[in-house]
Design a protein around this motif. Structure first.
Motif, PDB file in Angstrom:
ATOM      1  N   GLN A   1      94.185  70.186  33.082  1.00 28.57           N
ATOM      2  CA  GLN A   1      95.619  70.469  33.203  1.00 28.57           C
ATOM      3  C   GLN A   1      96.252  70.681  31.832  1.00 28.57           C
ATOM      4  O   GLN A   1      96.038  69.908  30.897  1.00 28.57           O
ATOM      5  N   HIS A   2      97.056  71.742  31.743  1.00 28.19           N
ATOM      6  CA  HIS A   2      97.787  72.022  30.502  1.00 28.19           C
ATOM      7  C   HIS A   2      99.148  71.349  30.562  1.00 28.19           C
ATOM      8  O   HIS A   2      99.852  71.431  31.570  1.00 28.19           O
ATOM      9  N   LEU A   3      99.504  70.686  29.465  1.00 26.63           N
ATOM     10  CA  LEU A   3     100.784  69.983  29.383  1.00 26.63           C
ATOM     11  C   LEU A   3     101.729  70.724  28.446  1.00 26.63           C
ATOM     12  O   LEU A   3     101.323  71.215  27.387  1.00 26.63           O
ATOM     13  N   ALA A   4     102.989  70.784  28.836  1.00 23.00           N
ATOM     14  CA  ALA A   4     103.982  71.447  27.983  1.00 23.00           C
ATOM     15  C   ALA A   4     104.202  70.661  26.693  1.00 23.00           C
ATOM     16  O   ALA A   4     104.414  71.234  25.624  1.00 23.00           O
ATOM     17  N   LYS A   5     104.152  69.334  26.805  1.00 26.26           N
ATOM     18  CA  LYS A   5     104.293  68.463  25.640  1.00 26.26           C
ATOM     19  C   LYS A   5     103.048  67.601  25.510  1.00 26.26           C
ATOM     20  O   LYS A   5     102.500  67.151  26.511  1.00 26.26           O
ATOM     21  N   PRO A   6     102.598  67.347  24.287  1.00 26.41           N
ATOM     22  CA  PRO A   6     101.378  66.555  24.107  1.00 26.41           C
ATOM     23  C   PRO A   6     101.541  65.120  24.577  1.00 26.41           C
ATOM     24  O   PRO A   6     102.612  64.520  24.419  1.00 26.41           O
ATOM     25  N   ASP A   7     100.506  64.583  25.209  1.00 23.92           N
ATOM     26  CA  ASP A   7     100.496  63.180  25.627  1.00 23.92           C
ATOM     27  C   ASP A   7     100.424  62.300  24.386  1.00 23.92           C
ATOM     28  O   ASP A   7      99.752  62.629  23.405  1.00 23.92           O
ATOM     29  N   SER A   8     101.091  61.155  24.435  1.00 25.01           N
ATOM     30  CA  SER A   8     101.121  60.263  23.273  1.00 25.01           C
ATOM     31  C   SER A   8      99.740  59.710  22.931  1.00 25.01           C
ATOM     32  O   SER A   8      99.491  59.331  21.786  1.00 25.01           O
ATOM     33  N   ASP A   9      98.844  59.655  23.905  1.00 27.11           N
ATOM     34  CA  ASP A   9      97.490  59.143  23.672  1.00 27.11           C
ATOM     35  C   ASP A   9      96.473  60.238  23.371  1.00 27.11           C
ATOM     36  O   ASP A   9      95.284  59.963  23.196  1.00 27.11           O
ATOM     37  N   ALA A  10      96.941  61.489  23.332  1.00 30.68           N
ATOM     38  CA  ALA A  10      96.021  62.604  23.110  1.00 30.68           C
ATOM     39  C   ALA A  10      95.461  62.582  21.692  1.00 30.68           C
ATOM     40  O   ALA A  10      96.102  62.113  20.747  1.00 30.68           O
ATOM     41  N   VAL A  11      94.242  63.103  21.563  1.00 33.49           N
ATOM     42  CA  VAL A  11      93.594  63.242  20.261  1.00 33.49           C
ATOM     43  C   VAL A  11      93.889  64.633  19.720  1.00 33.49           C
ATOM     44  O   VAL A  11      93.698  65.636  20.419  1.00 33.49           O
ATOM     45  N   ASP A  12      94.375  64.703  18.488  1.00 38.82           N
ATOM     46  CA  ASP A  12      94.690  65.993  17.865  1.00 38.82           C
ATOM     47  C   ASP A  12      93.414  66.622  17.306  1.00 38.82           C
ATOM     48  O   ASP A  12      92.690  65.996  16.527  1.00 38.82           O
ATOM     49  N   VAL A  13      93.157  67.856  17.710  1.00 32.60           N
ATOM     50  CA  VAL A  13      91.986  68.586  17.228  1.00 32.60           C
ATOM     51  C   VAL A  13      92.389  70.000  16.854  1.00 32.60           C
ATOM     52  O   VAL A  13      93.455  70.486  17.250  1.00 32.60           O
ATOM     53  N   ASP A  14      91.526  70.642  16.096  1.00 28.32           N
ATOM     54  CA  ASP A  14      91.734  72.039  15.706  1.00 28.32           C
ATOM     55  C   ASP A  14      90.733  72.906  16.458  1.00 28.32           C
ATOM     56  O   ASP A  14      89.532  72.729  16.324  1.00 28.32           O
ATOM     57  N   VAL A  15      91.241  73.823  17.267  1.00 29.84           N
ATOM     58  CA  VAL A  15      90.382  74.734  18.027  1.00 29.84           C
ATOM     59  C   VAL A  15      90.562  76.135  17.462  1.00 29.84           C
ATOM     60  O   VAL A  15      91.492  76.847  17.812  1.00 29.84           O
ATOM     61  N   ASN A  16      89.685  76.504  16.548  1.00 35.07           N
ATOM     62  CA  ASN A  16      89.777  77.807  15.878  1.00 35.07           C
ATOM     63  C   ASN A  16      91.187  78.075  15.346  1.00 35.07           C
ATOM     64  O   ASN A  16      91.795  79.114  15.607  1.00 35.07           O
ATOM     65  N   ASN A  17      91.712  77.080  14.617  1.00 38.57           N
ATOM     66  CA  ASN A  17      93.022  77.153  13.966  1.00 38.57           C
ATOM     67  C   ASN A  17      94.201  77.011  14.926  1.00 38.57           C
ATOM     68  O   ASN A  17      95.347  77.265  14.525  1.00 38.57           O
ATOM     69  N   PHE A  18      93.951  76.615  16.168  1.00 34.37           N
ATOM     70  CA  PHE A  18      95.028  76.295  17.104  1.00 34.37           C
ATOM     71  C   PHE A  18      95.129  74.778  17.224  1.00 34.37           C
ATOM     72  O   PHE A  18      94.172  74.112  17.640  1.00 34.37           O
ATOM     73  N   ALA A  19      96.301  74.227  16.860  1.00 34.89           N
ATOM     74  CA  ALA A  19      96.514  72.786  16.982  1.00 34.89           C
ATOM     75  C   ALA A  19      96.553  72.419  18.460  1.00 34.89           C
ATOM     76  O   ALA A  19      97.327  72.995  19.239  1.00 34.89           O
ATOM     77  N   THR A  20      95.729  71.455  18.833  1.00 34.32           N
ATOM     78  CA  THR A  20      95.557  71.105  20.248  1.00 34.32           C
ATOM     79  C   THR A  20      95.487  69.590  20.400  1.00 34.32           C
ATOM     80  O   THR A  20      94.865  68.908  19.593  1.00 34.32           O
TER      81      THR A  20
END
Length: 419
Positions: free
Chosen positions: A391-410
């Motif tokens: 599921q795609h979220l409009a706003k990041p979950d507070s517990d989500a892990v920040d990663v870089d996917v080919n220069n896209f912040a995710t």
């Protein structure tokens, strides 16, 4: 220690550990992990009955290993008897198991999975018997867990295996060797030109004047496409269709024969047309006119360089040339993003210590371009990550892990599903 004799050197020990002992134990651990998950037992279908190409190939290679080690030991050449182990374990781990992973991952217990288990079990068990004189403790540890009730109580009570020539398929071994060479060249091209392995490419071109070899390689093109993450393969006898060919004199070969005259030969070669050089590859020889004299040159007398045509990168080994198309369209970029997304999720699964069969849900936030890529390849993403809902979220979950996917912040949040 002199030359390549690594038997007692520190570097030799590291080499054996890195290329033999650790990979062998990893192969054994892989088998045990999935066999326990599926409750597989060493009875039922025989590995010899498998109709899978990879099964037939590794079992043929196993007979080749048995023959090579036996021949070396009969000749009292212990150093030469060890070398085939490294090659076979590399083939087993980096080709057979890696190419067969999805057969073990399948949720259904079908005949193909059973054949994969039976083949890997047979290969590991035979390997312990061949390796017992060289690695007595490791071989015994693996043997004790793999042996069936009708086998001797110790690997050191087993007769040394005898090679079964009827179990060898030399044509298949040669075919797989050729395909693996193409894959090695393709990977080298990706590395040298910064073409990420998870980014699909449009085409690979394979060229050789050896028509038989070309047909052998073409027969297993699906493996090449999958290994190199390429959508289409094109096969040709004409290397000049991939690159402009330039010839240079091999001074080490020609110098002793022609002395100072080699400089004139080098000059003549530098002006030789690409079509003539291509003919050299096909016929194995060529002639040049120099000061009224006809000089015949063999293929090994000449160093051939490839100047790639626009949009291609090219490399070669012997009579084989491989080229990759470097141009990317939107479809290829989207698939590359989806594959990179899967890679990030898989790393997170590993870091979280999830079991290999653990089902998960994925909640993520990202740029619209990444969302479109994941949506387009959603079934692939779910199948590769054992995800039941993504599921795609409009706003990041507070517990989500920040990663870089080919220069896209995710931001990615993995949640294990209840059993």
């Amino acid at each position: 220690v002199r030359g390549e004799d690594l038997r007692f050197s520190e570097e030799g020990v590291k080499h054996i550990m890195r290329h033999l002992l650790i990979p062998l134990w990893n192969a054994y651990s892989f088998f045990v992990t999935y066999a326990n998950i599926d409750g597989w037992k060493a009875d039922g279908i025989s590995a010899a009955e498998s109709d899978n190409l990879l099964d037939r190939w590794i079992l043929s290679s196993l007979e080749t290993l048995t023959r090579d080690v036996t021949t070396a030991m009969d000749g009292y050449d212990l150093q030469r008897s060890v070398r085939p182990f490294v090659q076979f374990v590399e083939e087993l781990t980096n080709w057979y198991i890696r190419r067969s992973r999805r057969r073990f991952w399948k949720s259904q217990d079908d005949e193909d999975k059973a054949q994969a288990y039976a083949t890997l079990h047979r290969a590991l068990l035979r390997l312990t018997q061949i390796a017992a004189p060289f690695m007595p403790f490791l071989s015994e540890a693996i043997y004790q867990n793999l042996k069936t009730d009708d086998m001797p109580g110790s690997v050191h009570l087993c007769s040394f295996p005898e090679a079964d020539d009827s179990g060898r398929d030399l044509a298949l071994e040669e075919q797989m060797d050729a395909v693996r060479t193409v894959v090695t060249l393709g990977r080298a091209l990706r590395a040298e030109n910064n073409l990420k392995v998870r980014q699909p490419l449009a085409r690979i071109h394979v060229a050789t004047h050896d028509l038989d070899q070309l047909r052998r390689i073409e027969g297993l093109q699906d493996i090449i496409l999958d290994e190199l993450n390429v959508r289409e393969a094109i096969f040709t006898e004409d290397e000049s269709s991939l690159a402009t060919l330039k010839a240079k004199a091999d001074f080490r070969k020609l110098g002793p024969r022609f002395g100072p005259g080699v400089k004139k030969i080098a000059s003549a070669l530098s002006n030789t047309a690409s079509e003539i050089i291509s003919s050299l590859l096909t016929k194995g020889s060529m002639t040049i006119e120099l000061d009224g004299e006809t000089i015949e040159l063999e293929r090994d007398d000449v160093v051939i360089e490839h100047v790639p045509h626009e949009g291609l990168v090219v490399t070669s080994e012997g009579a084989l040339a491989v080229a990759l198309d470097t141009a990317l369209n939107e479809s290829l970029v989207a698939e590359g993003l989806a594959r990179e997304f899967v890679h990030k999720v898989q790393n997170m699964r590993k870091n979280r210590g999830f079991d290999v069969t653990q089902r998960i849900t994925i909640d993520y936030s990202s740029d619209d371009k990444l969302k479109q890529a994941v949506d387009c390849h959603l079934e692939y993403v779910k199948a590769e990550t054992l995800c039941v809902n993504c599921q795609h979220l409009a706003k990041p979950d507070s517990d989500a892990v920040d990663v870089d996917v080919n220069n896209f912040a995710t931001g990615i949040l993995l949640t294990p599903c209840e059993a």
